[in-house]
Design an enzyme around this catalytic site. Structure first.
Site, PDB file in Angstrom:
ATOM      1  N   ARG A 165       0.861  -1.176   0.000  1.00  0.00           N
ATOM      2  CA  ARG A 165       0.000   0.000   0.000  1.00  0.00           C
ATOM      3  C   ARG A 165       0.905   1.236   0.000  1.00  0.00           C
ATOM      4  NH1 ARG A 165      -2.936  -3.850   2.191  1.00  0.00           N
ATOM      5  NH2 ARG A 165      -5.187  -3.808   2.165  1.00  0.00           N
ATOM      6  N   GLU A 187       2.861  -5.016  -6.959  1.00  0.00           N
ATOM      7  CA  GLU A 187       1.579  -4.340  -7.071  1.00  0.00           C
ATOM      8  C   GLU A 187       1.539  -3.227  -6.033  1.00  0.00           C
ATOM      9  OE1 GLU A 187      -3.156  -5.208  -6.171  1.00  0.00           O
ATOM     10  OE2 GLU A 187      -1.786  -6.900  -6.434  1.00  0.00           O
ATOM     11  N   ASN A 237      -4.790   4.277  -2.195  1.00  0.00           N
ATOM     12  CA  ASN A 237      -6.121   4.757  -1.832  1.00  0.00           C
ATOM     13  C   ASN A 237      -6.140   6.257  -2.057  1.00  0.00           C
ATOM     14  OD1 ASN A 237      -7.315   2.247  -0.900  1.00  0.00           O
ATOM     15  ND2 ASN A 237      -5.791   2.362   0.726  1.00  0.00           N
ATOM     16  N   ARG A 296       3.934  -4.388  15.742  1.00  0.00           N
ATOM     17  CA  ARG A 296       3.213  -4.637  14.483  1.00  0.00           C
ATOM     18  C   ARG A 296       4.099  -5.394  13.492  1.00  0.00           C
ATOM     19  NH1 ARG A 296      -1.507  -2.114  13.400  1.00  0.00           N
ATOM     20  NH2 ARG A 296      -2.205  -0.577  14.880  1.00  0.00           N
ATOM     21  N   MET A 351      26.438  -8.522   9.126  1.00  0.00           N
ATOM     22  CA  MET A 351      26.413  -9.002   7.738  1.00  0.00           C
ATOM     23  C   MET A 351      26.859  -7.872   6.831  1.00  0.00           C
ATOM     24  SD  MET A 351      22.963 -11.320   7.658  1.00  0.00           S
ATOM     25  CE  MET A 351      23.335 -12.022   6.074  1.00  0.00           C
ATOM     26  N   GLU A 396      15.621  -4.650   0.595  1.00  0.00           N
ATOM     27  CA  GLU A 396      16.948  -5.249   0.707  1.00  0.00           C
ATOM     28  C   GLU A 396      17.700  -5.066  -0.601  1.00  0.00           C
ATOM     29  OE1 GLU A 396      19.065  -9.377   2.138  1.00  0.00           O
ATOM     30  OE2 GLU A 396      17.030  -9.471   1.373  1.00  0.00           O
TER      31      GLU A 396
END
Length: 187
Positions: free
Chosen positions: A33, A98, A102, A121, A157, A172
């Site tokens: 989104r 994709e 909105n 979250r 890393m 990434e």
């Protein structure tokens, strides 16, 4: 749509031309989104993606943008809003990104999507791009004005990075062919 074991939605999409791809399943798309499609599309185009199709739903107040990598210029539609463009995008073998917008969010300064990496979250992690030169790719992203979550030489890393896209999603950046961890292969 179906739910996976963690109750995330999995979209099951039927190809428009079934005989084009022989295997039953292949990874098709990831949806993000976005607040402002102009900024997001410009960002992903700089990472080598091309807009393959757009679908606008004014009554429902949302739009979809389908982007893909490694598409020959001759196969990129001149007008991504046509039915021919939608057909071409749906028949790509490689996955597409994709972007769902909105309408109106781009005008709300306080609007922000959750990106799956906020405290409390966690869920969605990141999308990834293979590049020939991680350091150059990160310089290019910085030039666009977007920050880094992890610099190429940060953390344990080395040689891979995580950038932020315009909506704060982690992207990434990893060396094509894999990272060199200094391992010694034993024959």
């Amino acid at each position: 749509f179906a739910y996976d074991a963690d109750q995330y939605w999995v979209e099951v999409v039927r190809r428009r031309t079934a005989d084009k791809i022989s295997n039953k399943f292949n990874f098709s798309q990831t949806m993000l989104r976005v607040k402002d499609p102009k900024k997001s599309i410009a960002f992903y185009k700089r990472l080598g993606m091309k807009v393959m199709a757009e679908k606008h739903f004014p009554d429902a107040k949302f739009s979809l943008y389908f982007l893909a990598s490694n598409v020959p210029d001759a196969d990129v539609p001149a007008d991504p809003t046509t039915e021919e463009a939608a057909l071409a995008a749906s028949n790509l073998f490689q996955p597409v990104l994709e972007l769902t917008h909105n309408h109106g969010t781009e005008d709300d300064e306080d609007f922000k999507h959750y990106n799956g990496n906020e405290e409390g979250r966690q869920g969605f992690g990141h999308i990834g791009f293979l590049v020939d030169d991680v350091y150059q790719a990160c310089d290019d992203i910085r030039e666009m004005g977007y920050g880094m979550r992890k610099e190429p030489d940060g953390g344990s890393m080395k040689g891979l990075a995580f950038a932020y896209d315009p909506d704060g999603y982690s992207v990434e950046i990893i060396k094509r062919g894999g990272m060199d961890f200094g391992q010694k292969n034993v024959g």
